[in-house]
Design a protein around this motif. Structure first.
Motif, short mmCIF file in Angstrom:
data_model
loop_
_atom_site.label_atom_id
_atom_site.label_comp_id
_atom_site.label_asym_id
_atom_site.label_seq_id
_atom_site.Cartn_x
_atom_site.Cartn_y
_atom_site.Cartn_z
N GLY A 1 5.19 -3.06 11.35
CA GLY A 1 5.59 -3.23 9.96
C GLY A 1 5.34 -4.61 9.40
O GLY A 1 5.80 -4.94 8.30
N LEU A 2 4.58 -5.44 10.12
CA LEU A 2 4.29 -6.78 9.63
C LEU A 2 3.12 -6.80 8.66
O LEU A 2 3.04 -7.69 7.81
CB LEU A 2 4.00 -7.71 10.82
CG LEU A 2 5.22 -7.99 11.69
CD1 LEU A 2 4.81 -8.50 13.06
CD2 LEU A 2 6.14 -8.98 11.00
N LEU A 3 2.21 -5.84 8.77
CA LEU A 3 1.06 -5.73 7.89
C LEU A 3 1.03 -4.33 7.30
O LEU A 3 1.42 -3.37 7.96
CB LEU A 3 -0.24 -5.99 8.67
CG LEU A 3 -0.33 -7.31 9.42
CD1 LEU A 3 -1.60 -7.34 10.27
CD2 LEU A 3 -0.30 -8.48 8.47
N GLU A 4 0.54 -4.24 6.07
CA GLU A 4 0.48 -2.95 5.39
C GLU A 4 -0.87 -2.81 4.68
O GLU A 4 -0.95 -2.88 3.45
CB GLU A 4 1.61 -2.84 4.38
CG GLU A 4 2.99 -2.92 5.01
CD GLU A 4 4.10 -3.07 4.00
OE1 GLU A 4 3.80 -3.29 2.80
OE2 GLU A 4 5.26 -2.99 4.40
N PRO A 5 -1.95 -2.62 5.45
CA PRO A 5 -3.26 -2.51 4.81
C PRO A 5 -3.41 -1.19 4.05
O PRO A 5 -2.74 -0.21 4.36
CB PRO A 5 -4.22 -2.56 5.99
CG PRO A 5 -3.44 -1.99 7.12
CD PRO A 5 -2.02 -2.45 6.89
N SER A 6 -4.28 -1.22 3.07
CA SER A 6 -4.62 0.03 2.39
C SER A 6 -5.83 0.61 3.13
O SER A 6 -6.33 0.03 4.08
CB SER A 6 -4.93 -0.23 0.92
OG SER A 6 -5.97 -1.17 0.79
N ARG A 7 -6.30 1.75 2.67
CA ARG A 7 -7.44 2.40 3.31
C ARG A 7 -8.57 2.58 2.31
O ARG A 7 -8.34 2.88 1.14
CB ARG A 7 -7.03 3.78 3.84
CG ARG A 7 -6.01 3.76 4.93
CD ARG A 7 -6.67 3.59 6.25
NE ARG A 7 -5.70 3.66 7.33
CZ ARG A 7 -6.04 3.70 8.58
NH1 ARG A 7 -7.30 3.71 8.93
NH2 ARG A 7 -5.12 3.72 9.52
N ALA A 8 -9.76 2.39 2.80
CA ALA A 8 -10.97 2.72 2.05
C ALA A 8 -11.72 3.70 2.95
O ALA A 8 -12.45 3.30 3.85
CB ALA A 8 -11.81 1.47 1.78
N GLY A 9 -11.45 4.98 2.73
CA GLY A 9 -11.97 6.00 3.63
C GLY A 9 -11.21 5.90 4.94
O GLY A 9 -9.99 5.94 4.97
N ARG A 10 -11.94 5.68 6.02
CA ARG A 10 -11.30 5.54 7.35
C ARG A 10 -11.03 4.09 7.71
O ARG A 10 -10.45 3.81 8.76
CB ARG A 10 -12.21 6.18 8.41
CG ARG A 10 -12.36 7.69 8.21
CD ARG A 10 -13.18 8.32 9.30
NE ARG A 10 -12.51 8.15 10.58
CZ ARG A 10 -13.14 8.13 11.75
NH1 ARG A 10 -14.44 8.28 11.80
NH2 ARG A 10 -12.47 7.97 12.87
N ASN A 11 -11.48 3.16 6.88
CA ASN A 11 -11.37 1.74 7.20
C ASN A 11 -10.10 1.13 6.61
O ASN A 11 -9.70 1.44 5.49
CB ASN A 11 -12.58 0.97 6.65
CG ASN A 11 -13.87 1.43 7.30
OD1 ASN A 11 -13.90 1.76 8.47
ND2 ASN A 11 -14.93 1.47 6.51
#
Length: 148
Positions: free
Chosen positions: A48-58
């Motif tokens: 829960g320290l990072l919350e990246p978004s997604r661009a397709g599978r990345n």
């Protein structure tokens, strides 16, 4: 390993909304920049320290994620637990200003200092005991094996 930036967490200020969207990072870029593995970054994400978004599978990391990763790694270098780091990093996102974050950070550092000082005392006692045992062993060896 790369040279570590200043350990003072107060040097990092929250980015404004305009600059946050300006640059995005891949997991590979962050791993290379901070000299850690992508697996470590995914672990911090799971915690829960990072919350990246997604661009397709990345995974796509923002400036906010990069800053949170930097704070996490600083906390680890100081010997803080992930729970302590998360609490401090979450304060970074709060709009309440730097004072609460700095007070909490100061308290964590003071607790950590006390713990390390106790460990140092324990180590000094143990080293003294080892020295006594070594001397006793040398004495016994000297008594039984002349010339040793």
């Amino acid at each position: 390993m790369r040279a570590s930036p200043s350990l003072a967490m107060s040097t990092v200020t929250p980015p404004n909304a305009a600059s946050e969207g300006a640059r995005q990072f891949t997991i590979t870029e962050l791993a290379h920049e901070f000299d850690i593995t992508p697996r470590a970054i995914r672990f911090y994400e799971d915690m829960g320290l990072l919350e990246p978004s997604r661009a397709g599978r990345n995974r796509v990391y923002t400036h906010r994620d990069r800053t949170r990763l930097k704070l996490t790694l600083r906390g680890k270098r100081l010997g803080l637990s992930l729970q302590e780091i998360k609490q401090l990093v979450d304060m970074y996102d709060a709009s309440s200003g730097a004072a609460p974050q700095l007070r909490a950070f100061l308290e964590v550092l003071q607790q950590h200092r006390r713990q390390l000082e106790q460990q140092l005392d324990d180590i000094e006692v143990t080293l003294g005991e080892i020295a006594q045992h070594e001397e006793r062993c040398r004495s016994l060896l000297g008594e039984r094996l002349p010339g040793v």
